[in-house]
Design a protein around this motif. Structure first.
Motif, PDB file in Angstrom:
ATOM      1  N   ILE A 529      76.758  32.994 110.043  1.00  0.00           N
ATOM      2  CA  ILE A 529      75.590  32.671 109.218  1.00  0.00           C
ATOM      3  C   ILE A 529      75.051  33.917 108.526  1.00  0.00           C
ATOM      4  O   ILE A 529      74.795  33.916 107.316  1.00  0.00           O
ATOM      5  N   LYS A 530      74.886  35.003 109.265  1.00  0.00           N
ATOM      6  CA  LYS A 530      74.298  36.191 108.638  1.00  0.00           C
ATOM      7  C   LYS A 530      75.286  36.897 107.711  1.00  0.00           C
ATOM      8  O   LYS A 530      74.885  37.709 106.879  1.00  0.00           O
ATOM      9  N   THR A 531      76.578  36.574 107.844  1.00  0.00           N
ATOM     10  CA  THR A 531      77.582  37.177 106.966  1.00  0.00           C
ATOM     11  C   THR A 531      77.811  36.349 105.710  1.00  0.00           C
ATOM     12  O   THR A 531      77.980  36.900 104.615  1.00  0.00           O
ATOM     13  N   LEU A 532      77.780  35.019 105.845  1.00  0.00           N
ATOM     14  CA  LEU A 532      78.188  34.156 104.736  1.00  0.00           C
ATOM     15  C   LEU A 532      77.048  33.381 104.079  1.00  0.00           C
ATOM     16  O   LEU A 532      77.118  33.073 102.896  1.00  0.00           O
ATOM     17  N   ALA A 533      76.024  33.042 104.841  1.00  0.00           N
ATOM     18  CA  ALA A 533      74.992  32.139 104.313  1.00  0.00           C
ATOM     19  C   ALA A 533      73.930  32.893 103.520  1.00  0.00           C
ATOM     20  O   ALA A 533      73.525  33.997 103.881  1.00  0.00           O
ATOM     21  N   ILE A 534      73.505  32.281 102.426  1.00  0.00           N
ATOM     22  CA  ILE A 534      72.362  32.776 101.659  1.00  0.00           C
ATOM     23  C   ILE A 534      71.373  31.619 101.552  1.00  0.00           C
ATOM     24  O   ILE A 534      71.661  30.602 100.919  1.00  0.00           O
ATOM     25  N   PHE A 535      70.232  31.772 102.198  1.00  0.00           N
ATOM     26  CA  PHE A 535      69.229  30.716 102.182  1.00  0.00           C
ATOM     27  C   PHE A 535      68.297  30.903 100.983  1.00  0.00           C
ATOM     28  O   PHE A 535      68.173  32.005 100.440  1.00  0.00           O
ATOM     29  N   PRO A 536      67.639  29.827 100.549  1.00  0.00           N
ATOM     30  CA  PRO A 536      66.691  29.950  99.434  1.00  0.00           C
ATOM     31  C   PRO A 536      65.682  31.064  99.683  1.00  0.00           C
ATOM     32  O   PRO A 536      65.204  31.253 100.801  1.00  0.00           O
ATOM     33  N   PHE A 537      65.375  31.789  98.625  1.00  0.00           N
ATOM     34  CA  PHE A 537      64.524  32.981  98.701  1.00  0.00           C
ATOM     35  C   PHE A 537      63.117  32.602  98.256  1.00  0.00           C
ATOM     36  O   PHE A 537      62.901  32.252  97.099  1.00  0.00           O
ATOM     37  N   THR A 538      62.168  32.667  99.189  1.00  0.00           N
ATOM     38  CA  THR A 538      60.824  32.154  98.925  1.00  0.00           C
ATOM     39  C   THR A 538      59.762  33.177  99.291  1.00  0.00           C
ATOM     40  O   THR A 538      59.885  33.880 100.300  1.00  0.00           O
ATOM     41  N   PHE A 539      58.718  33.250  98.465  1.00  0.00           N
ATOM     42  CA  PHE A 539      57.531  34.038  98.793  1.00  0.00           C
ATOM     43  C   PHE A 539      56.395  33.082  99.133  1.00  0.00           C
ATOM     44  O   PHE A 539      56.185  32.080  98.448  1.00  0.00           O
ATOM     45  N   GLU A 540      55.656  33.420 100.183  1.00  0.00           N
ATOM     46  CA  GLU A 540      54.507  32.616 100.571  1.00  0.00           C
ATOM     47  C   GLU A 540      53.324  32.897  99.642  1.00  0.00           C
ATOM     48  O   GLU A 540      53.327  33.862  98.877  1.00  0.00           O
ATOM     49  N   LEU A 541      52.314  32.051  99.739  1.00  0.00           N
ATOM     50  CA  LEU A 541      51.108  32.230  98.925  1.00  0.00           C
ATOM     51  C   LEU A 541      50.476  33.594  99.168  1.00  0.00           C
ATOM     52  O   LEU A 541      50.315  34.017 100.317  1.00  0.00           O
ATOM     53  N   GLU A 542      50.135  34.278  98.096  1.00  0.00           N
ATOM     54  CA  GLU A 542      49.452  35.572  98.150  1.00  0.00           C
ATOM     55  C   GLU A 542      50.192  36.577  99.023  1.00  0.00           C
ATOM     56  O   GLU A 542      49.585  37.418  99.695  1.00  0.00           O
ATOM     57  N   SER A 543      51.486  36.498  99.018  1.00  0.00           N
ATOM     58  CA  SER A 543      52.287  37.421  99.819  1.00  0.00           C
ATOM     59  C   SER A 543      52.112  38.855  99.330  1.00  0.00           C
ATOM     60  O   SER A 543      52.214  39.125  98.130  1.00  0.00           O
ATOM     61  N   PRO A 544      51.843  39.798 100.239  1.00  0.00           N
ATOM     62  CA  PRO A 544      51.736  41.202  99.826  1.00  0.00           C
ATOM     63  C   PRO A 544      53.089  41.815  99.465  1.00  0.00           C
ATOM     64  O   PRO A 544      53.146  42.951  98.996  1.00  0.00           O
ATOM     65  N   LEU A 545      54.168  41.074  99.686  1.00  0.00           N
ATOM     66  CA  LEU A 545      55.502  41.596  99.369  1.00  0.00           C
ATOM     67  C   LEU A 545      55.928  41.289  97.945  1.00  0.00           C
ATOM     68  O   LEU A 545      56.918  41.847  97.465  1.00  0.00           O
ATOM     69  N   ILE A 546      55.214  40.418  97.266  1.00  0.00           N
ATOM     70  CA  ILE A 546      55.667  40.017  95.938  1.00  0.00           C
ATOM     71  C   ILE A 546      55.257  41.058  94.904  1.00  0.00           C
ATOM     72  O   ILE A 546      54.144  41.593  94.947  1.00  0.00           O
ATOM     73  N   PRO A 547      56.143  41.398  93.987  1.00  0.00           N
ATOM     74  CA  PRO A 547      55.786  42.362  92.943  1.00  0.00           C
ATOM     75  C   PRO A 547      54.565  41.906  92.142  1.00  0.00           C
ATOM     76  O   PRO A 547      54.370  40.701  91.922  1.00  0.00           O
ATOM     77  N   GLN A 548      53.771  42.861  91.727  1.00  0.00           N
ATOM     78  CA  GLN A 548      52.559  42.563  90.958  1.00  0.00           C
ATOM     79  C   GLN A 548      52.873  41.698  89.742  1.00  0.00           C
ATOM     80  O   GLN A 548      52.103  40.808  89.369  1.00  0.00           O
ATOM     81  N   GLU A 549      54.027  41.926  89.140  1.00  0.00           N
ATOM     82  CA  GLU A 549      54.404  41.203  87.930  1.00  0.00           C
ATOM     83  C   GLU A 549      54.595  39.703  88.177  1.00  0.00           C
ATOM     84  O   GLU A 549      54.609  38.911  87.227  1.00  0.00           O
ATOM     85  N   LEU A 550      54.740  39.297  89.438  1.00  0.00           N
ATOM     86  CA  LEU A 550      55.012  37.887  89.748  1.00  0.00           C
ATOM     87  C   LEU A 550      53.855  37.187  90.450  1.00  0.00           C
ATOM     88  O   LEU A 550      54.015  36.059  90.920  1.00  0.00           O
ATOM     89  N   HIS A 551      52.703  37.828  90.534  1.00  0.00           N
ATOM     90  CA  HIS A 551      51.579  37.215  91.240  1.00  0.00           C
ATOM     91  C   HIS A 551      51.197  35.860  90.655  1.00  0.00           C
ATOM     92  O   HIS A 551      50.781  34.953  91.376  1.00  0.00           O
ATOM     93  N   LEU A 552      51.327  35.719  89.348  1.00  0.00           N
ATOM     94  CA  LEU A 552      50.992  34.443  88.706  1.00  0.00           C
ATOM     95  C   LEU A 552      51.864  33.297  89.205  1.00  0.00           C
ATOM     96  O   LEU A 552      51.470  32.133  89.137  1.00  0.00           O
ATOM     97  N   ASP A 553      53.043  33.630  89.709  1.00  0.00           N
ATOM     98  CA  ASP A 553      54.000  32.590  90.095  1.00  0.00           C
ATOM     99  C   ASP A 553      53.807  32.108  91.529  1.00  0.00           C
ATOM    100  O   ASP A 553      54.457  31.155  91.955  1.00  0.00           O
TER     101      ASP A 553
END
Length: 657
Positions: A529-553
């Motif tokens: 799984i960790k070698t082959l699988a790629i799961f959907p990439f999601t940011f939670e609401l108001e995540s501090p990890l999201i780039p400033q440029e994407l806060h609107l999204d």
């Protein structure tokens, strides 16, 4: 061996490939059980998915036991504690239903009754009773749960808009109720075993918020639920028995329910009850792979009998006839005709089903090739992990770790615990910790805390965890480190990787993926799984990890991004801040190719991934000062955004002003 036995064995092996082998079922069940253990609130996953099945129409039902409200059979059983006691009263209620009366006693002053619970109480001649109807409405209108659940009321549950995910908030009675006590010592063959009976009665029963349809007290009645007991019983099925149960579900969902006037007339619960009665009355030895066709036909014949005579007794409280007034004459005759025809066709009846239509048209060898077997294994397992990841909560880490240390007794359970701990760890940094703190020491602690969890988290799949780490470095303006991680992630994003979002489209693995799966035949599940699988990439609401440029999204709901597109966009942002215009233009070209892959030029159109990729593209133009191209890109994205779910329209508006 007889011809019939040979045919049954061939059919059994075919079903193991199509529905799931014993190993697959065990992994599915254990994965959901571990997921339940990680929750703060007591959750019980049921439905077809929780039972270990994943066929067309399989649902996932989650029961949440209310932490403060508890049911007792009498006042004498009530003990002191934090709970608010309700006494069950089944006078004037049909079998399997009861009213829940608030205990009015000097020793139990309900100072802890919340306004929400107060609003669910209704005055009656029994005192204050808990209204099942008001109880559901209360939780539907609250903000306690994910928006994906709180869409509508579906029976006793709060459900999503498609009715594929059901959440039932229920109350528990720790004692086995009086009405079901005859079940304990009822005459039976060998099933269920005495030790299983003891385990079941020690679990008590649940009460779910729905009354008996047509009852004068319907809105204040609660149905007595034996879901925990039923889950234990199904887990005790042999694989042959489970496959027969799955075959009945396929008959119902894929054949009977295709008739519009018969749809929802029968349900999986009836089939489950039918199986319980049959197993209790038959010799366990008869349920062998070489008899599976005969066993299934006996189940179908029993279903036909129950419909014809409108009788199917509740398994634990037989006084409740589940088929009482269920059918009118015309519908009943039509259903009998269909079931009779299916019975006459034998297993050929599945030719018209979605799941098993190819049994006769394909020659299924009993010795399936290793490549095919490994591919099928991953195809059947990955959807389970996708479902679990959709309900990830960041407060689960410590509970998962605790249960990992105290409850993992097998190698498989340790693997599944490790996978879920990695998954949850990836989301921990998305919850802000003292965001307004300006102390350097505290900020350094948060930085290290988040970094540690992200490093643990990138073991959950091949790429998504790495991209979260890269985004973390970007928001901390460590562009060099971010680019290093992005480069590593892109190196891993190769043709053999399995993007699990594709499983919704039920595509097959490509030859490269099959070849790599064959090369990894000796690897453990978590390694694959960790070698082959790629799961959907999601940011939670108001995540501090999201780039400033994407806060609107990420302002209204968690948002998914196509991992490859996000990697190229983040690469663009890092290069932009490092004034590397050449790399910026390369990333922009790659984003255009990603959009082509996700839209008409590729194989599958995904939303919101394709829209978000177009927004990345527009942002790149905007940052590079090419306003006209940015505006046109946002305009096209807004045009494709049918539900106004993305930031395209607002970004277009800001550029137009």
């Amino acid at each position: 061996m007889s011809v019939e036995s040979n045919e049954s064995l061939t059919f059994y092996k075919y079903l193991c490939q199509k529905i799931g082998s014993e190993e697959i079922v065990r992994i599915r069940r254990l994965a959901f059980t571990i997921s339940d253990l990680g929750e703060e609130l007591k959750l019980i996953t049921s439905g077809s998915q929780g039972e270990g099945l994943n066929i067309k129409g399989s649902d996932i039902d989650v029961m949440m036991i209310h932490p403060y409200l508890k049911v007792f059979q009498s006042e004498q059983e009530v003990n002191k504690g934090r709970h608010i006691p309700f006494i069950m009263n089944n006078e004037e209620s049909p079998p399997c239903f009861a009213k829940l009366c608030l205990l009015n006693h000097p020793n139990h002053i309900h100072v802890n009754l919340s306004q929400e619970i107060m609003s669910c109480l209704q005055k009656s001649h029994l005192g204050y009773v808990l209204s099942s109807e008001l109880f559901k409405l209360c939780f539907l209108n609250s903000n306690c749960f994910s928006a994906s659940y709180c869409s509508k009321i579906h029976g006793p549950c709060i459900s999503d808009i498609n009715e594929t995910n059901d959440l039932a908030i229920c109350l528990k009675c720790d004692k086995w109720i009086l009405q079901a006590r005859p079940w304990i010592c009822r005459a039976r063959t060998r099933w269920p075993a005495p030790e299983l009976i003891y385990k079941i009665i020690s679990c008590g029963v649940l009460f779910v918020p729905i009354g008996c349809k047509g009852s004068i007290n319907e809105n204040i009645e609660w149905r007595i639920s034996f879901s925990v007991a039923e889950k234990h019983l199904i887990f005790s099925f042999s694989h042959t028995q489970l496959l027969c149960y799955a075959l009945l579900k396929i008959v119902l969902k894929e054949i009977v329910d295709t008739n519009e006037d018969l749809k929802s007339l029968l349900c999986s619960y009836f089939l489950k009850t039918l199986m319980f009665w049959i197993l209790e009355e038959t010799d366990t030895y008869a349920w062998r792979p070489e008899n599976i066709i005969q066993c299934f036909m006996a189940c179908l014949q029993r279903l036909l009998y129950c419909v014809r005579y409108s009788t199917l007794s509740h398994y634990f409280i037989p006084d409740n006839n589940l088929f009482y007034l269920r059918f009118n004459t015309i519908i009943k005759e039509k259903l009998i005709t269909i079931l009779t025809n299916l019975y006459g066709q034998g297993i050929n009846c599945f030719a018209s089903s979605y799941t098993l239509h190819d049994y006769k048209s394909q020659s299924y060898e009993s010795t399936e090739s290793l490549i095919s077997r490994n591919s099928r294994f991953m195809q059947q397992i990955l959807p389970t992990f996708c479902l679990i990841r959709r309900h990830v909560r960041v407060d689960r880490v410590l509970r998962l770790l605790y249960n990992f240390l105290h409850s993992s007794r097998t190698a498989l359970s340790r693997i599944l615990f490790a996978l879920q701990i990695s998954e949850v760890s990836m989301y921990v940094p998305e919850v802000r910790q003292n965001p307004n703190s300006s102390e350097n020491k505290n900020r350094y602690y948060i930085y290290k805390h988040d970094l540690i969890h992200l490093v643990i988290g990138f073991n959950s799949d091949a790429v998504s965890g790495l991209l979260k780490l890269a985004s973390f470095f970007y928001v901390h303006k460590n562009y060099g480190a971010s680019l290093t991680v992005i480069t590593y992630a892109l190196q891993k994003y190769t043709d053999e990787k399995i993007y699990t979002r594709l499983f919704k489209q039920e595509i097959r693995f490509n030859p490269i993926q099959k070849h790599v799966l064959n090369l990894m035949k000796k690897e453990k599940l978590h390694t694959m799984i960790k070698t082959l699988a790629i799961f959907p990439f999601t940011f939670e609401l108001e995540s501090p990890l999201i780039p400033q440029e994407l806060h609107l999204d990420v302002t209204r709901t968690p948002t998914s991004f196509y991992p490859l597109s996000f990697a190229h966009f983040l690469n663009f942002l890092c290069s932009y801040h490092l004034h590397d215009i050449s790399s910026c233009r390369q990333s922009l070209q790659r984003l255009k190719h990603d959009h082509w892959t996700l839209s008409s030029g590729g194989t599958v159109v995904f939303e919101p991934e394709s829209l978000n990729t177009m927004i990345f593209w527009g942002l790149c133009y905007q940052l590079m000062g090419e306003t006209y191209l940015a505006r046109e890109t946002f305009r096209e994205a807004a045009k494709q955004d049918r539900y106004n779910a993305s930031s395209a329209a607002s970004r277009l508006s800001s550029l137009t002003c």
